[in-house]
Every structure is written in C-alpha cells, then in structure tokens.
Design a protein around this motif. Structure first.
Motif, PDB file in Angstrom:
ATOM      1  N   ARG A  25     -17.466 -32.079  -8.371  1.00  0.00           N
ATOM      2  CA  ARG A  25     -16.209 -31.775  -9.065  1.00  0.00           C
ATOM      3  C   ARG A  25     -15.326 -30.951  -8.139  1.00  0.00           C
ATOM      4  O   ARG A  25     -15.813 -30.114  -7.378  1.00  0.00           O
ATOM      5  CB  ARG A  25     -16.493 -30.979 -10.346  1.00  0.00           C
ATOM      6  CG  ARG A  25     -15.254 -30.550 -11.118  1.00  0.00           C
ATOM      7  CD  ARG A  25     -15.642 -29.586 -12.233  1.00  0.00           C
ATOM      8  NE  ARG A  25     -14.477 -29.151 -12.993  1.00  0.00           N
ATOM      9  CZ  ARG A  25     -13.647 -28.201 -12.601  1.00  0.00           C
ATOM     10  NH1 ARG A  25     -13.860 -27.562 -11.441  1.00  0.00           N
ATOM     11  NH2 ARG A  25     -12.613 -27.864 -13.344  1.00  0.00           N
ATOM     12  N   HIS A  45     -14.150 -41.767  -8.952  1.00  0.00           N
ATOM     13  CA  HIS A  45     -13.539 -40.491  -9.331  1.00  0.00           C
ATOM     14  C   HIS A  45     -12.964 -40.622 -10.739  1.00  0.00           C
ATOM     15  O   HIS A  45     -12.359 -41.652 -11.065  1.00  0.00           O
ATOM     16  CB  HIS A  45     -12.391 -40.125  -8.391  1.00  0.00           C
ATOM     17  CG  HIS A  45     -12.824 -39.711  -7.015  1.00  0.00           C
ATOM     18  ND1 HIS A  45     -13.367 -40.588  -6.111  1.00  0.00           N
ATOM     19  CD2 HIS A  45     -12.757 -38.502  -6.385  1.00  0.00           C
ATOM     20  CE1 HIS A  45     -13.626 -39.953  -4.983  1.00  0.00           C
ATOM     21  NE2 HIS A  45     -13.280 -38.692  -5.119  1.00  0.00           N
ATOM     22  N   HIS A  46     -13.110 -39.583 -11.521  1.00  0.00           N
ATOM     23  CA  HIS A  46     -12.510 -39.540 -12.852  1.00  0.00           C
ATOM     24  C   HIS A  46     -11.601 -38.315 -12.937  1.00  0.00           C
ATOM     25  O   HIS A  46     -12.054 -37.184 -12.730  1.00  0.00           O
ATOM     26  CB  HIS A  46     -13.587 -39.478 -13.932  1.00  0.00           C
ATOM     27  CG  HIS A  46     -13.028 -39.493 -15.323  1.00  0.00           C
ATOM     28  ND1 HIS A  46     -12.290 -40.552 -15.812  1.00  0.00           N
ATOM     29  CD2 HIS A  46     -13.075 -38.569 -16.325  1.00  0.00           C
ATOM     30  CE1 HIS A  46     -11.923 -40.289 -17.046  1.00  0.00           C
ATOM     31  NE2 HIS A  46     -12.385 -39.090 -17.379  1.00  0.00           N
ATOM     32  N   VAL A  47     -10.320 -38.549 -13.212  1.00  0.00           N
ATOM     33  CA  VAL A  47      -9.332 -37.477 -13.227  1.00  0.00           C
ATOM     34  C   VAL A  47      -9.407 -36.704 -14.548  1.00  0.00           C
ATOM     35  O   VAL A  47      -9.247 -37.283 -15.630  1.00  0.00           O
ATOM     36  CB  VAL A  47      -7.911 -38.036 -13.031  1.00  0.00           C
ATOM     37  CG1 VAL A  47      -6.895 -36.887 -12.971  1.00  0.00           C
ATOM     38  CG2 VAL A  47      -7.828 -38.879 -11.757  1.00  0.00           C
ATOM     39  N   ALA A  65      -4.612 -37.694 -15.839  1.00  0.00           N
ATOM     40  CA  ALA A  65      -5.814 -37.400 -16.622  1.00  0.00           C
ATOM     41  C   ALA A  65      -6.263 -38.605 -17.447  1.00  0.00           C
ATOM     42  O   ALA A  65      -5.456 -39.255 -18.117  1.00  0.00           O
ATOM     43  CB  ALA A  65      -5.549 -36.211 -17.540  1.00  0.00           C
ATOM     44  N   SER A  68      -9.610 -43.399 -13.857  1.00  0.00           N
ATOM     45  CA  SER A  68     -10.691 -43.394 -12.863  1.00  0.00           C
ATOM     46  C   SER A  68     -10.338 -44.375 -11.760  1.00  0.00           C
ATOM     47  O   SER A  68      -9.728 -45.410 -12.020  1.00  0.00           O
ATOM     48  CB  SER A  68     -12.023 -43.814 -13.492  1.00  0.00           C
ATOM     49  OG  SER A  68     -12.441 -42.913 -14.493  1.00  0.00           O
ATOM     50  N   TRP A  87      -4.466 -32.685  -8.967  1.00  0.00           N
ATOM     51  CA  TRP A  87      -5.492 -33.096  -9.922  1.00  0.00           C
ATOM     52  C   TRP A  87      -6.823 -32.362  -9.753  1.00  0.00           C
ATOM     53  O   TRP A  87      -7.155 -31.838  -8.704  1.00  0.00           O
ATOM     54  CB  TRP A  87      -5.720 -34.593  -9.891  1.00  0.00           C
ATOM     55  CG  TRP A  87      -5.927 -35.241  -8.548  1.00  0.00           C
ATOM     56  CD1 TRP A  87      -6.259 -34.641  -7.365  1.00  0.00           C
ATOM     57  CD2 TRP A  87      -5.785 -36.627  -8.258  1.00  0.00           C
ATOM     58  NE1 TRP A  87      -6.350 -35.573  -6.362  1.00  0.00           N
ATOM     59  CE2 TRP A  87      -6.064 -36.808  -6.883  1.00  0.00           C
ATOM     60  CE3 TRP A  87      -5.475 -37.753  -9.024  1.00  0.00           C
ATOM     61  CZ2 TRP A  87      -6.026 -38.055  -6.257  1.00  0.00           C
ATOM     62  CZ3 TRP A  87      -5.437 -38.998  -8.409  1.00  0.00           C
ATOM     63  CH2 TRP A  87      -5.704 -39.137  -7.045  1.00  0.00           C
ATOM     64  N   THR A  88      -7.537 -32.353 -10.856  1.00  0.00           N
ATOM     65  CA  THR A  88      -8.939 -31.946 -10.876  1.00  0.00           C
ATOM     66  C   THR A  88      -9.724 -33.190 -11.249  1.00  0.00           C
ATOM     67  O   THR A  88      -9.353 -33.890 -12.194  1.00  0.00           O
ATOM     68  CB  THR A  88      -9.196 -30.846 -11.915  1.00  0.00           C
ATOM     69  OG1 THR A  88      -8.492 -29.658 -11.538  1.00  0.00           O
ATOM     70  CG2 THR A  88     -10.683 -30.522 -12.020  1.00  0.00           C
ATOM     71  N   TYR A  89     -10.764 -33.505 -10.488  1.00  0.00           N
ATOM     72  CA  TYR A  89     -11.541 -34.701 -10.807  1.00  0.00           C
ATOM     73  C   TYR A  89     -13.027 -34.488 -10.572  1.00  0.00           C
ATOM     74  O   TYR A  89     -13.450 -33.567  -9.875  1.00  0.00           O
ATOM     75  CB  TYR A  89     -11.062 -35.920 -10.021  1.00  0.00           C
ATOM     76  CG  TYR A  89     -10.859 -35.730  -8.527  1.00  0.00           C
ATOM     77  CD1 TYR A  89     -11.794 -35.104  -7.709  1.00  0.00           C
ATOM     78  CD2 TYR A  89      -9.701 -36.207  -7.921  1.00  0.00           C
ATOM     79  CE1 TYR A  89     -11.603 -34.959  -6.350  1.00  0.00           C
ATOM     80  CE2 TYR A  89      -9.484 -36.065  -6.547  1.00  0.00           C
ATOM     81  CZ  TYR A  89     -10.439 -35.454  -5.772  1.00  0.00           C
ATOM     82  OH  TYR A  89     -10.232 -35.309  -4.424  1.00  0.00           O
ATOM     83  N   ARG A  90     -13.805 -35.349 -11.192  1.00  0.00           N
ATOM     84  CA  ARG A  90     -15.229 -35.434 -10.922  1.00  0.00           C
ATOM     85  C   ARG A  90     -15.487 -36.728 -10.179  1.00  0.00           C
ATOM     86  O   ARG A  90     -14.713 -37.684 -10.301  1.00  0.00           O
ATOM     87  CB  ARG A  90     -16.041 -35.420 -12.227  1.00  0.00           C
ATOM     88  CG  ARG A  90     -16.071 -34.069 -12.912  1.00  0.00           C
ATOM     89  CD  ARG A  90     -17.125 -34.016 -14.006  1.00  0.00           C
ATOM     90  NE  ARG A  90     -17.215 -32.687 -14.584  1.00  0.00           N
ATOM     91  CZ  ARG A  90     -17.906 -31.690 -14.048  1.00  0.00           C
ATOM     92  NH1 ARG A  90     -18.585 -31.907 -12.922  1.00  0.00           N
ATOM     93  NH2 ARG A  90     -17.940 -30.502 -14.620  1.00  0.00           N
ATOM     94  N   TRP A  91     -16.566 -36.766  -9.396  1.00  0.00           N
ATOM     95  CA  TRP A  91     -16.885 -37.985  -8.669  1.00  0.00           C
ATOM     96  C   TRP A  91     -18.382 -38.220  -8.631  1.00  0.00           C
ATOM     97  O   TRP A  91     -19.182 -37.311  -8.781  1.00  0.00           O
ATOM     98  CB  TRP A  91     -16.315 -37.933  -7.248  1.00  0.00           C
ATOM     99  CG  TRP A  91     -16.993 -36.936  -6.346  1.00  0.00           C
ATOM    100  CD1 TRP A  91     -18.150 -37.116  -5.628  1.00  0.00           C
ATOM    101  CD2 TRP A  91     -16.570 -35.597  -6.077  1.00  0.00           C
ATOM    102  NE1 TRP A  91     -18.458 -35.972  -4.928  1.00  0.00           N
ATOM    103  CE2 TRP A  91     -17.504 -35.021  -5.173  1.00  0.00           C
ATOM    104  CE3 TRP A  91     -15.490 -34.818  -6.490  1.00  0.00           C
ATOM    105  CZ2 TRP A  91     -17.390 -33.724  -4.696  1.00  0.00           C
ATOM    106  CZ3 TRP A  91     -15.368 -33.524  -6.012  1.00  0.00           C
ATOM    107  CH2 TRP A  91     -16.317 -32.996  -5.131  1.00  0.00           C
TER     108      TRP A  91
END
Length: 287
Positions: A25, A45-47, A65, A68, A87-91
């Motif tokens: 993240r 990646h998921h925003v 948001a 992906s 952005w903040t994202y997870r991957w």
C-alpha cells in the motif's frame, strides 16, 4: 498519522495456476511517477483515494477511487499521481500458469487494462487481507493468499458482467480474435513476422483479420507490431546493449533498417536517443 507505505512478501511462493508474490500500500506524493518500465510478473493496483493516470498500449486512462489497473508481464507501462489530489492505492504482484487465462475470462487484457469491482470496500479489504497474510508469515500463507486472490478476481467478474458488458453480453468473436492477435504479437514481436504467418498461426483469414484489427485498434496489425517493437527498443537502449543487439532483440535482422525506422518513429536515431537519455540522467543526478 496513517503510514505512507507498507509492503509484505510471500515467504514461500509456490508454482501453479495462480500465486501471489507480494502485496502493499502507498499514499503517494503529488505527481509521483512510476515508469516507463516493464515487469516480468502481473501487477494489479486498486485506487483507494485520489486521482492519477495509467498509460499502457498507447492509451492513457484517467483513474480515481474505486478503479483498478492491471499490468501484464513484458508490457511497457507508466503511471502518475495527480499533482493536486495524489492517489493512495493498494497493489498485488502475482504470476501463474493460468493468470492470463483467468484475467482474459474477466475481459481484462493488455488492451483493456482497467476494471472496477462492484464492491469497492470489499475489494480493498481483500487487498489488505492478502498483505496481512504475509505479515504473519505462518505456514500455509501461500495457499491462503491464493484463495483470497481468487475471491478478489471474482469481484471483477461481477463488475464486468453487471456493468462493463451490460446489455452487450460477452465479447464478440471479433473482439476475441483481435485480443488474441494482440497477445500473440506481444509475445512474438522479437521473431520474424509477416501478416501471412501470423494469420496462419492464429487460424484466421488474412484480409478479414487485417480489416477487423484496424477497425478495433485504429491501426493495421503490422503497424501495431512496429509500435510494440519501437517501445521495447526505446527501453532496451537505456541498457548496456549495442544498437545491433537492440535491433536483434526486437525482431530486426538489419540494424540500419532498424535505425531508420526508429528515427522515423521518434524523430531521432537510436544513438541520439541514448545520448539524450544519458545527459538527462547526469543532470538529474547532479540536480
């Protein structure tokens, strides 16, 4: 304050249909940029918040948001955070014998690399659960993460069926043919290719394939092939390879012809491009 970055690696990645390699993240800085670069694994990646752009296969996607984006092995990509609302994202990085097949079944390909899960919070929770699995490093984490990854992909299947395809249903045979051709060209670009042997290998009529491909992508198959080769060559020129080696690596038997095509495509020769890149690197290092 919430941490800016977290990352966890699968301590015992297995081999098989679908294996998660790592998860993380990041809360990015304004205009944070990744690429241009090529990966040798799949990456999604998921925003979570903010905005940014993703570039792949000559297309630029504006994302926010809930969106992906998927990166395929060997594909030249770039993504950049917004200057005002980064952005903040997870991957998640993954691989597997059936990874491409599973993604393709969801309508996710190099040419259609953005998707939106119907349940944004559910998807974000699954991304986090996978990272947590590796943080504990307990036996069985590889199997658990693989199961969670399948649950995550199922969220995109729901979205693709309910919204992306809508009343159109499944992809048409023409779309299937064109996307199969794109995958074939992406893998075979370093080999000698003609429209005849490509059509024969794929089992399609040459005239029909050329017409449908241009209708779907806006360019002929051979022009699309040249685009792939030029993008790869541009990246390889930044490595310690001669122009002759770069030419051979992207399917050109004649280095002089390769140089002419490169200059026609980018407006400067391979050598000039390399020198400009070296100067920029020196400037950045001294700035």
């Amino acid at each position: 304050m919430e941490e800016r970055y977290s990352f966890a690696v699968n301590p015992r990645p297995g081999k098989g249909e679908l294996t998660v390699l790592f998860s993380g993240r990041e809360r990015t800085l304004p205009a944070h940029n990744v690429g241009p670069q090529v990966r040798d694994y799949y990456l999604v990646h998921h925003v979570l918040s903010g905005r940014g752009t993703f570039q792949c296969m000559g297309r630029t996607y504006e994302l926010s948001a809930g969106d992906s984006f998927f990166i395929f092995p060997g594909e030249l990509i770039r993504y950049t955070a917004d200057e005002h609302s980064p952005w903040t994202y997870r991957w998640i990085g993954f691989r597997g014998d059936r990874a491409e097949e599973l993604l393709s079944g969801l309508g996710i390909t190099q040419h259609r690399a953005v998707a939106k899960p119907i349940r944004h919070r559910r998807a974000a929770a699954l991304f986090r659960a996978i990272e947590r699995t590796f943080e504990t490093a307990e036996p069985g984490s590889d199997m658990r993460s693989g199961g969670l990854m399948r649950q995550l992909l199922a969220e995109y299947a729901r979205e693709d069926g309910n919204e992306s395809r809508g009343s159109e249903g499944k992809r048409s045979p023409i779309e299937e043919q064109v996307e199969r051709t794109i995958r074939w060209l992406t893998v075979q670009y370093s080999q000698p290719i003609s429209i005849e042997n490509m059509s024969r290998s794929l089992g399609y009529n040459r005239t029909h394939l050329s017409k449908m491909f241009k209708q779907y992508t806006g360019m002929t198959p051979m022009h699309f092939l040249l685009k792939i080769r030029m993008e790869r060559a541009k990246l390889l020129l930044l490595e310690q390879l001669t122009v002759e080696q770069v030419a051979a690596s992207v399917g050109f038997t004649d280095p002089l012809y390769f140089s002419k095509q490169f200059k026609k495509w980018y407006g400067r020769s391979p050598t000039e491009y390399r020198l400009e890149s070296d100067v920029r690197t020196m400037y950045d290092c001294n700035a």
